[in-house]
Design an enzyme around this catalytic site. Structure first.
Site, PDB file in Angstrom:
ATOM      1  N   LEU A  65      20.126  27.506  37.038  1.00  0.00           N
ATOM      2  CA  LEU A  65      19.163  27.201  38.097  1.00  0.00           C
ATOM      3  C   LEU A  65      19.201  28.273  39.182  1.00  0.00           C
ATOM      4  O   LEU A  65      20.148  29.053  39.263  1.00  0.00           O
ATOM      5  CB  LEU A  65      19.504  25.823  38.681  1.00  0.00           C
ATOM      6  CG  LEU A  65      19.361  24.682  37.660  1.00  0.00           C
ATOM      7  CD1 LEU A  65      20.088  23.422  38.126  1.00  0.00           C
ATOM      8  CD2 LEU A  65      17.883  24.380  37.406  1.00  0.00           C
ATOM      9  N   PRO A  66      18.163  28.295  40.064  1.00  0.00           N
ATOM     10  CA  PRO A  66      18.100  29.394  41.040  1.00  0.00           C
ATOM     11  C   PRO A  66      19.261  29.446  42.040  1.00  0.00           C
ATOM     12  O   PRO A  66      19.859  30.511  42.215  1.00  0.00           O
ATOM     13  CB  PRO A  66      16.770  29.146  41.762  1.00  0.00           C
ATOM     14  CG  PRO A  66      15.948  28.334  40.818  1.00  0.00           C
ATOM     15  CD  PRO A  66      16.924  27.500  40.047  1.00  0.00           C
ATOM     16  N   THR A  94      23.966  31.485  39.536  1.00  0.00           N
ATOM     17  CA  THR A  94      24.720  32.198  40.580  1.00  0.00           C
ATOM     18  C   THR A  94      24.497  31.454  41.886  1.00  0.00           C
ATOM     19  O   THR A  94      23.367  31.410  42.390  1.00  0.00           O
ATOM     20  CB  THR A  94      24.203  33.642  40.731  1.00  0.00           C
ATOM     21  OG1 THR A  94      24.342  34.310  39.483  1.00  0.00           O
ATOM     22  CG2 THR A  94      24.997  34.385  41.789  1.00  0.00           C
ATOM     23  N   LYS A 169      31.243  37.038  40.746  1.00  0.00           N
ATOM     24  CA  LYS A 169      29.816  37.364  40.562  1.00  0.00           C
ATOM     25  C   LYS A 169      29.217  38.008  41.818  1.00  0.00           C
ATOM     26  O   LYS A 169      28.470  38.988  41.733  1.00  0.00           O
ATOM     27  CB  LYS A 169      29.063  36.083  40.193  1.00  0.00           C
ATOM     28  CG  LYS A 169      27.562  36.210  40.112  1.00  0.00           C
ATOM     29  CD  LYS A 169      27.118  37.087  38.959  1.00  0.00           C
ATOM     30  CE  LYS A 169      25.626  37.357  39.023  1.00  0.00           C
ATOM     31  NZ  LYS A 169      25.198  38.350  38.053  1.00  0.00           N
ATOM     32  N   LYS A 244      19.270  36.861  47.640  1.00  0.00           N
ATOM     33  CA  LYS A 244      20.092  35.633  47.694  1.00  0.00           C
ATOM     34  C   LYS A 244      21.571  35.977  47.475  1.00  0.00           C
ATOM     35  O   LYS A 244      22.436  35.547  48.244  1.00  0.00           O
ATOM     36  CB  LYS A 244      19.620  34.665  46.606  1.00  0.00           C
ATOM     37  CG  LYS A 244      20.432  33.397  46.505  1.00  0.00           C
ATOM     38  CD  LYS A 244      20.224  32.673  45.170  1.00  0.00           C
ATOM     39  CE  LYS A 244      20.947  33.348  44.036  1.00  0.00           C
ATOM     40  NZ  LYS A 244      21.061  32.587  42.811  1.00  0.00           N
TER      41      LYS A 244
HETATM   42  P1  NAD Z   1      14.209  31.861  37.112  1.00  0.00           P
HETATM   43  O1  NAD Z   1      13.575  31.579  38.425  1.00  0.00           O
HETATM   44  O2  NAD Z   1      13.491  32.694  36.112  1.00  0.00           O
HETATM   45  O3  NAD Z   1      14.628  30.481  36.384  1.00  0.00           O
HETATM   46  C1  NAD Z   1      15.086  29.353  37.078  1.00  0.00           C
HETATM   47  C2  NAD Z   1      14.462  28.153  36.410  1.00  0.00           C
HETATM   48  O4  NAD Z   1      14.994  26.955  36.983  1.00  0.00           O
HETATM   49  C3  NAD Z   1      12.940  28.073  36.596  1.00  0.00           C
HETATM   50  O5  NAD Z   1      12.303  28.029  35.323  1.00  0.00           O
HETATM   51  C4  NAD Z   1      12.726  26.797  37.416  1.00  0.00           C
HETATM   52  O6  NAD Z   1      11.524  26.111  37.094  1.00  0.00           O
HETATM   53  C5  NAD Z   1      13.952  25.999  37.021  1.00  0.00           C
HETATM   54  N1  NAD Z   1      14.303  24.945  37.965  1.00  0.00           N
HETATM   55  C6  NAD Z   1      14.419  25.013  39.317  1.00  0.00           C
HETATM   56  N2  NAD Z   1      14.790  23.833  39.826  1.00  0.00           N
HETATM   57  C7  NAD Z   1      14.899  22.976  38.782  1.00  0.00           C
HETATM   58  C8  NAD Z   1      15.247  21.614  38.646  1.00  0.00           C
HETATM   59  N3  NAD Z   1      15.551  20.874  39.715  1.00  0.00           N
HETATM   60  N4  NAD Z   1      15.267  21.064  37.412  1.00  0.00           N
HETATM   61  C9  NAD Z   1      14.953  21.812  36.335  1.00  0.00           C
HETATM   62  N5  NAD Z   1      14.615  23.116  36.374  1.00  0.00           N
HETATM   63  C10 NAD Z   1      14.593  23.691  37.591  1.00  0.00           C
HETATM   64  O7  NAD Z   1      15.644  32.505  37.438  1.00  0.00           O
HETATM   65  P2  NAD Z   1      16.583  33.364  36.472  1.00  0.00           P
HETATM   66  O8  NAD Z   1      16.286  34.801  36.642  1.00  0.00           O
HETATM   67  O9  NAD Z   1      16.593  32.747  35.112  1.00  0.00           O
HETATM   68  O10 NAD Z   1      17.992  33.109  37.193  1.00  0.00           O
HETATM   69  C11 NAD Z   1      18.695  31.885  37.081  1.00  0.00           C
HETATM   70  C12 NAD Z   1      20.057  32.066  37.704  1.00  0.00           C
HETATM   71  O11 NAD Z   1      20.751  33.134  37.040  1.00  0.00           O
HETATM   72  C13 NAD Z   1      20.020  32.453  39.199  1.00  0.00           C
HETATM   73  O12 NAD Z   1      21.052  31.803  39.873  1.00  0.00           O
HETATM   74  C14 NAD Z   1      20.221  33.969  39.159  1.00  0.00           C
HETATM   75  O13 NAD Z   1      20.799  34.450  40.376  1.00  0.00           O
HETATM   76  C15 NAD Z   1      21.147  34.118  37.969  1.00  0.00           C
HETATM   77  N6  NAD Z   1      21.092  35.420  37.280  1.00  0.00           N
HETATM   78  C16 NAD Z   1      19.900  36.006  36.966  1.00  0.00           C
HETATM   79  C17 NAD Z   1      19.908  37.242  36.305  1.00  0.00           C
HETATM   80  C18 NAD Z   1      18.614  37.939  35.941  1.00  0.00           C
HETATM   81  O14 NAD Z   1      18.679  39.113  35.533  1.00  0.00           O
HETATM   82  N7  NAD Z   1      17.454  37.282  36.015  1.00  0.00           N
HETATM   83  C19 NAD Z   1      21.111  37.843  35.956  1.00  0.00           C
HETATM   84  C20 NAD Z   1      22.313  37.199  36.248  1.00  0.00           C
HETATM   85  C21 NAD Z   1      22.291  35.979  36.909  1.00  0.00           C
END
Ligand code: NAD
Length: 293
Positions: A65-66, A94, A169, A244
């Site tokens: 999740l975000p 994260t 992280k 963030k």
């Molecule tokens: P994203 O915004 O693409 O995905 C997050 C998903 O969570 C969305 O599809 C959203 O609809 C869903 N969501 C939000 N609240 C929700 C809820 N209450 N119930 C169900 N679903 C819900 O983000 P991402 O890029 O996939 O990143 C996710 C996490 O991973 C973050 O914490 C980010 O910091 C971490 N991260 C991302 C990357 C990257 O390269 N994108 C790399 C490492 C870590």
């Protein structure tokens, strides 16, 4: 084969869930976005109508999740009240160390194994199943989580007690932001000096300037065909997410009395970039701001 509830199927969660399906697990998927759920179903997951429904009867729950508030909300309202005895909880988001410890304490109090297991490696690593997981939690919980994480990643490191995954992280991402700014500044200097980007890349990628930001995520189009620069900075890893993480690093540095002047400067620059309407762009797009665009 385990029954795994997967909540949060965005840029990262989508491909991670697909790798659990490939690893012969039965995945039940939920996301607030119908499109994200559709994508997971196309990759072989089963659809759930809510997070609460997804976790009922699951042996393992994985969340991606975000931010901390989403993780607290989902665990407090949907996961913990609806899981059965013995369910293993893995949060790969994260988030801030406090939220990670808070949720882990609630889980422990209710008798569940839980680890914080944030990842590094980006969407490419999530898709290829080569992520690095940094895992915080008790030894016994780590041992249970490891075989599940191995279906999604290559390096699985137990970094300490609950919250220690998140702590590693934010240190990593502060380094990444600073090194991306370094690469971007150097390429903009190279541009002003009339250099060819490919030549600059060919030398620096095999010299002491080498970094992941350069060789995997080069912020100009051309040298690394898979980098977001080649698709107008579509993410990847959004600038909003990077901001963030930089704010989390600053919060942690203040609380711990650590001096992180470059981390603070990186947070300022990403704040400006995000506030000028670029939050949904890949973080490497900050090169455009440095270019005066
Ligand atoms: P994203 O915004 O693409 O995905 C997050 C998903 O969570 C969305 O599809 C959203 O609809 C869903 N969501 C939000 N609240 C929700 C809820 N209450 N119930 C169900 N679903 C819900 O983000 P991402 O890029 O996939 O990143 C996710 C996490 O991973 C973050 O914490 C980010 O910091 C971490 N991260 C991302 C990357 C990257 O390269 N994108 C790399 C490492 C870590």
């Amino acid at each position: 084969m385990a029954k795994i509830a997967f909540i949060g199927l965005g840029n990262m969660g989508g491909p991670m869930a697909a790798n659990l399906v490939k690893g012969q697990h039965q995945v039940v998927a939920f996301d607030l976005s119908a499109d994200a759920v559709k994508g997971a179903v196309e990759k072989g997951a089963k659809q759930a109508a809510s997070a609460a429904e997804a976790v009922k009867g699951a042996e393992v729950v994985v969340t991606m999740l975000p931010a901390g508030k989403h993780v607290r909300g989902v665990y407090e309202n949907d996961v913990l009240p609806n899981i059965g005895k013995g369910t293993l909880l893995i949060d790969c988001s994260t988030i801030d160390v406090d939220s990670a410890r808070h949720v882990a304490a609630l889980a422990a109090k209710a008798g569940f194994d839980m680890v914080d297991a944030p990842v590094s490696g980006g969407v490419g690593g999530a898709t290829a199943g080569t992520l690095t997981f940094m895992v915080g939690g008790p030894d016994s919980s780590f041992a249970k989580a490891r075989p599940i994480l191995e279906k999604m990643g290559k390096n699985i490191v137990h970094t300490g007690a609950s919250g220690a995954g998140q702590a590693v992280k934010i240190c990593n991402n502060m380094m990444l932001a600073i090194s991306m700014l370094g690469v971007a500044e150097a390429f903009m200097l190279g541009k002003r000096l009339g250099l060819d980007f490919q030549k600059l890349f060919d030398v620096t990628s095999t010299s002491s300037g080498q970094s992941w930001a350069l060789t995997t995520y080069c912020p100009v189009p051309g040298p690394v065909p898979t980098s977001p620069a080649n698709r107008d900075y579509a993410p990847g890893f959004t600038a909003a997410m990077m901001l963030k993480d930089l704010m989390l690093a600053q919060q942690a540095a203040n609380a711990a009395g650590a001096s992180t002047p470059l981390g603070a400067e990186a947070a300022q620059l990403f704040n400006m970039f995000v506030n000028s309407g670029n939050g949904a762009k890949d973080f490497s797009g900050i090169i455009k701001m440095l270019d005066g665009q």
